[in-house]
Scaffold this active site. Structure first.
Site, mmCIF file in Angstrom:
data_model
loop_
_atom_site.group_PDB
_atom_site.id
_atom_site.type_symbol
_atom_site.label_atom_id
_atom_site.label_comp_id
_atom_site.label_asym_id
_atom_site.label_seq_id
_atom_site.Cartn_x
_atom_site.Cartn_y
_atom_site.Cartn_z
ATOM 1 C CB CYS A 184 -0.981 0.013 1.154
ATOM 2 S SG CYS A 184 -0.210 0.170 2.759
ATOM 3 C CG ASN A 211 4.372 -1.677 5.317
ATOM 4 O OD1 ASN A 211 5.341 -2.089 5.727
ATOM 5 N ND2 ASN A 211 3.514 -2.879 5.078
ATOM 6 C CB CYS A 216 -3.630 1.326 7.116
ATOM 7 S SG CYS A 216 -3.686 2.852 8.334
ATOM 8 N NE ARG A 217 -4.425 1.572 1.717
ATOM 9 C CZ ARG A 217 -4.324 2.251 0.673
ATOM 10 N NH1 ARG A 217 -5.082 2.446 -0.211
ATOM 11 N NH2 ARG A 217 -3.137 3.184 0.723
ATOM 12 C CB SER A 218 0.163 -3.658 2.831
ATOM 13 O OG SER A 218 1.014 -2.689 3.415
ATOM 14 C CG ASP A 271 -5.414 5.621 2.436
ATOM 15 O OD1 ASP A 271 -5.442 5.029 3.907
ATOM 16 O OD2 ASP A 271 -4.367 6.483 2.080
HETATM 17 P P1 4NP Z 1 -1.914 2.578 4.230
HETATM 18 O O1 4NP Z 1 -2.528 4.182 4.879
HETATM 19 O O2 4NP Z 1 -1.457 2.882 2.843
HETATM 20 O O3 4NP Z 1 -2.957 1.864 4.218
HETATM 21 O O4 4NP Z 1 -0.723 2.205 5.297
HETATM 22 C C1 4NP Z 1 -1.745 5.382 4.788
HETATM 23 C C2 4NP Z 1 -0.741 5.565 5.626
HETATM 24 C C3 4NP Z 1 -0.117 6.781 5.634
HETATM 25 C C4 4NP Z 1 -0.389 7.620 4.596
HETATM 26 C C5 4NP Z 1 -1.312 7.567 3.733
HETATM 27 C C6 4NP Z 1 -2.053 6.274 3.820
HETATM 28 N N1 4NP Z 1 0.051 9.026 4.710
HETATM 29 O O5 4NP Z 1 -0.124 10.024 4.240
HETATM 30 O O6 4NP Z 1 1.187 9.245 5.613
#
Ligand code: 4NP
Length: 164
Positions: free
Chosen positions: A14, A17, A19-21, A126
């Site tokens: 994602c 790294n 939340c989603r992944s 997200d």
């Molecule tokens: P992820 O979520 O891609 O599912 O881990 C996010 C984590 C951090 C950010 C965006 C999405 N960020 O903008 O820092």
């Protein structure tokens, strides 16, 4: 060739790294445990971005994985070219992730695809700016997609096995 085949290598990707992944990695690891397939797969996750590298997963993601009995220790990291070479399946959460992976690592061509392709298409939303319930919904979505992936790429599941 006889003997053991090497494990199939699966990388979830994602943006951050955190939340989603990690949710997808936890869901997939739990499915492997349930089906007794831990030796058949090597699993990891990474982010296209480096902002959160070295951090633990998002506390909401951790909470959801704990609720589901799918928590595992995790430290966020950025995807590398070595990952693109090494992993057999690079399962990404949204189209932006896919474009970024393919832009940076042409080696990932043919291995990188949207995780939700296994559920008929779409992108994993997200949950970073969402709440705990958004994280739960992401978990259920990626868990279903991981199940579909494993049905396709794992060994056949005998009748009476792998239910509930
Ligand atoms: P992820 O979520 O891609 O599912 O881990 C996010 C984590 C951090 C950010 C965006 C999405 N960020 O903008 O820092």
């Amino acid at each position: 060739m006889g003997g053991m085949e090497r494990p199939v290598r699966v990388l979830f990707v994602c943006l951050g790294n955190i939340c989603r992944s990690p949710l997808a990695e936890g869901a997939f690891r739990k499915l492997l445990r349930e089906r007794g397939l831990e030796d058949r797969f090597e699993v990891d996750s990474a982010g296209t971005g480096a902002w959160h590298a070295g951090e633990p997963m998002d506390p909401r993601a951790r909470r959801v994985l704990e609720e589901e009995g799918a928590y595992f220790p995790h430290v966020a990291r950025q995807m590398t070219r070595e990952d693109a070479l090494r992993f057999d399946h690079i399962l990404v959460m949204d189209r932006e992730n896919l474009l970024e992976v393919l832009r940076r690592f042409p080696e990932a061509r043919g291995k990188a695809r949207l995780l939700l392709d296994y559920l008929g298409g779409g992108e994993v939303p997200d949950p970073y700016y969402g709440d705990l319930q958004d994280c739960r919904e992401v978990y259920w979505m990626v868990e279903a997609a991981c199940r579909a992936f494993l049905d396709q790429h794992g060994p056949p599941v005998a009748d009476g096995e792998g239910g509930a």
